[in-house]
Design an enzyme around this catalytic site. Sequence first.
Site, short mmCIF file in Angstrom:
data_model
loop_
_atom_site.label_atom_id
_atom_site.label_comp_id
_atom_site.label_asym_id
_atom_site.label_seq_id
_atom_site.Cartn_x
_atom_site.Cartn_y
_atom_site.Cartn_z
N GLN A 269 0.77 -1.25 0.00
CA GLN A 269 0.00 0.00 0.00
C GLN A 269 0.80 1.30 0.00
O GLN A 269 0.49 2.23 -0.76
CB GLN A 269 -0.96 0.02 1.21
N ARG B 203 6.85 -9.06 -10.35
CA ARG B 203 7.48 -10.36 -10.53
C ARG B 203 6.64 -11.21 -11.48
O ARG B 203 5.43 -11.32 -11.29
CB ARG B 203 7.59 -11.06 -9.16
N ASP C 218 11.79 -10.38 -13.95
CA ASP C 218 12.43 -11.06 -12.83
C ASP C 218 13.72 -10.29 -12.53
O ASP C 218 14.68 -10.36 -13.30
CB ASP C 218 12.73 -12.52 -13.20
N LYS D 147 15.93 -10.75 -10.52
CA LYS D 147 17.13 -11.52 -10.11
C LYS D 147 17.70 -12.31 -11.29
O LYS D 147 18.69 -13.01 -11.13
CB LYS D 147 16.76 -12.42 -8.95
N ASN E 249 9.37 0.26 -2.00
CA ASN E 249 9.10 0.10 -0.56
C ASN E 249 9.32 -1.35 -0.14
O ASN E 249 8.51 -1.95 0.55
CB ASN E 249 7.70 0.58 -0.17
N VAL F 27 7.82 -3.52 8.30
CA VAL F 27 6.72 -2.80 8.97
C VAL F 27 5.46 -2.78 8.11
O VAL F 27 5.53 -2.54 6.90
CB VAL F 27 7.17 -1.34 9.28
N TYR F 28 4.34 -3.01 8.75
CA TYR F 28 3.03 -2.83 8.12
C TYR F 28 2.30 -1.69 8.82
O TYR F 28 2.70 -1.24 9.89
CB TYR F 28 2.20 -4.12 8.21
N GLU F 29 1.19 -1.31 8.22
CA GLU F 29 0.38 -0.18 8.69
C GLU F 29 0.29 -0.03 10.22
O GLU F 29 0.68 0.98 10.78
CB GLU F 29 -1.04 -0.32 8.11
N ASP G 243 0.51 3.73 6.00
CA ASP G 243 0.79 3.38 4.60
C ASP G 243 0.48 4.55 3.66
O ASP G 243 1.37 5.14 3.07
CB ASP G 243 -0.08 2.18 4.20
N GLY H 172 -8.13 20.16 19.20
CA GLY H 172 -7.77 21.58 19.17
C GLY H 172 -8.37 22.35 20.32
O GLY H 172 -8.76 21.77 21.35
N GLY H 173 -8.49 23.65 20.14
CA GLY H 173 -8.95 24.52 21.22
C GLY H 173 -10.47 24.66 21.31
O GLY H 173 -10.97 25.33 22.22
N GLN H 174 -11.20 24.07 20.37
CA GLN H 174 -12.67 24.15 20.41
C GLN H 174 -13.21 22.78 20.80
O GLN H 174 -13.15 21.85 20.01
CB GLN H 174 -13.22 24.56 19.03
N1 COA Z 1 11.64 -10.15 -9.36
C1 COA Z 1 12.28 -10.95 -8.48
N2 COA Z 1 12.22 -10.77 -7.15
C2 COA Z 1 11.47 -9.73 -6.71
C3 COA Z 1 10.78 -8.87 -7.56
C4 COA Z 1 10.89 -9.11 -8.96
N3 COA Z 1 10.27 -8.36 -9.84
N4 COA Z 1 10.11 -7.96 -6.82
C5 COA Z 1 10.39 -8.23 -5.54
N5 COA Z 1 11.21 -9.31 -5.47
C6 COA Z 1 11.78 -9.91 -4.27
C7 COA Z 1 12.69 -8.98 -3.52
O1 COA Z 1 13.91 -8.89 -4.16
C8 COA Z 1 12.73 -9.61 -2.16
O2 COA Z 1 13.63 -10.67 -2.19
P1 COA Z 1 14.85 -10.89 -1.13
O3 COA Z 1 14.28 -10.68 0.22
O4 COA Z 1 15.27 -12.29 -1.40
O5 COA Z 1 15.89 -9.92 -1.43
C9 COA Z 1 11.36 -10.25 -2.06
O6 COA Z 1 10.78 -10.18 -3.36
C10 COA Z 1 10.32 -9.64 -1.14
O7 COA Z 1 10.57 -8.34 -0.75
P2 COA Z 1 10.06 -7.82 0.67
O8 COA Z 1 9.97 -6.36 0.57
O9 COA Z 1 10.93 -8.39 1.73
O10 COA Z 1 8.58 -8.40 0.78
P3 COA Z 1 7.83 -9.06 2.03
O11 COA Z 1 6.52 -9.51 1.51
O12 COA Z 1 8.64 -10.07 2.73
O13 COA Z 1 7.62 -7.82 3.05
C11 COA Z 1 6.85 -5.63 3.68
C12 COA Z 1 6.61 -6.89 2.83
C13 COA Z 1 5.80 -4.61 3.31
C14 COA Z 1 6.74 -6.00 5.18
C15 COA Z 1 8.27 -5.09 3.39
O14 COA Z 1 8.39 -4.91 2.01
C16 COA Z 1 8.58 -3.78 4.09
O15 COA Z 1 8.84 -3.73 5.29
N6 COA Z 1 8.60 -2.68 3.35
C17 COA Z 1 8.97 -1.37 3.83
C18 COA Z 1 7.88 -0.74 4.67
C19 COA Z 1 6.58 -0.70 3.94
O16 COA Z 1 6.43 -0.11 2.89
N7 COA Z 1 5.56 -1.26 4.60
C20 COA Z 1 4.18 -1.05 4.25
C21 COA Z 1 3.73 -1.86 3.16
S1 COA Z 1 2.11 -1.35 2.79
#
Ligand code: COA
Length: 474
Positions: free
Chosen positions: A63, A84, A119, A121, A142, A183-185, A214, A293-295
Amino acid sequence: MATKKKAKAKSKVAAKKSARKVVKLAAKKLAAGNGLPRPSSKPWGQAGRALEGVKILDFTHVQSGPTCTQLLAYMGADVIKVERPGIGDITRGQLRDVKGADSLYFTMLNGSKRSITIDSKHAKGKEILDRLVRECDVLVENFAPGALDRMGLTFEHIHKLNPRMVVASVKGFGPGPYEDCKVYENVAQCAGGSASTTGFRDGPPLVTGAQIGDSGTGLHLALGIVSALYQRIRTGRGQKVLCAMQDGVLNLARVKLRDQQRLAHGPLTEYSQHGEGIPFGKATPRAGNDSGGGQPGWILKCKGWENDPDAYIYFITQAPVWGAICDLIGKPEWKTDADYATPPARLPRLRHIFDTIEQWTMTMTKFEVMETCNNLDIPVGPILSMKEIAEEQSLRATGTVVEVDHPTRGKYLTVGNPIKLSDSPADVRRSPLLGEHTDEILRKVLGYSEKELAEIKASGAITAPEKPAKAEAA
Ligand code: COA
């Protein structure tokens, strides 16, 4: 002595001359448009969109990042979302309501973008990404901390390829003890001070439905990106933009840090807790529905509250209209009663005052209260349900709520651009299907030939592996 006087007069004349020169130069510069083009003579709204020509390499998911890039897309940027192969943004499959169709979670956060599957990677995938880096103005991501670097897209690598690129990131925390955490929301709402100050005093901390962690941080990031693009006009170089979700939430909860500091100088008299004689602790407490606030204000029941969970109104006892409020609720004597006539006198009695006003609001629907009060300039706000908002025609008319058509899910509502620019109409289009624009981007944006395209396809860099991993279906 005489020479001293002469010298003084001479320097005065010189100063005047130089001031006149500066003014003349400024006027000349202004006449020349301060380096800006001549004002467009095209009709308003027909001179292109605000961010037209800006290309965004969108590596966002879930998000926070998508909110940011969707907003930039609404402003006219060309947002190329990299996903991906075979999986895409995890939210495509989360909270699904229509079988086989992208979820509303995804569609409402990824409008007006193009989708390319790569991809990141895969060796060939990396090659394509490098080309995109050269081509685009901004990279937004993010991922969890370190993920972009693990793809090989370090800031140094990006800047070697394209020193003009702005690299914008959302992370959960800024540098410090928690910087490596995912971190999530709600984690951000808790860590940013919102949860400890939301809810009722006698209940646990509460998260809010507004996605301040978010979407709130996505908004902050969008401002950072646009500022960095503006600075780039002068410096010619890009820079890193970082928004930590904890910081974003704290920025939105700053009035509670204000109250924390006020506590050192005595009780927070506008909190109803003060009127109820309950002492304050060491930290800003939860304040229920007290106004920030103040009201003073509170949420009051309206007609039908027994069966309708949203039959309530927010009522603000704004000082300048106190007399009108007293007349309205049948308490004209409060206008002159020393216990009620002034704001400080009312503070210890807020609970009783709001209970009395509620006796009046309960005789009418929230919309009737709204109409009656607005006619008297009394600020009130009906508690609108999401159903009421979805059906509200004025929000449709302004483009804040927009209906778009989608090839696999049909029509759905989305939130359009809440920021209205008079010369840049919002561009609100449906979200893309996974990889819908892969071919188009490789050909038209990156200029790959047919032969190269065939090689890319054969390499497996843009297609799902044999046995695609399934997106998590909720
Ligand atoms: N091709 C290949 N690999 C891809 C890719 C693509 N197009 N897009 C993403 N990936 C891979 C990444 O390289 C990563 O791999 P790695 O950990 O082996 O290096 C993997 O997908 C997942 O990335 P990640 O961000 O760790 O996802 P997650 O699902 O484990 O975590 C969050 C999700 C939101 C918790 C995390 O991304 C985060 O903390 N983000 C920052 C804070 C944030 O924005 N949070 C709010 C989200 S609404």
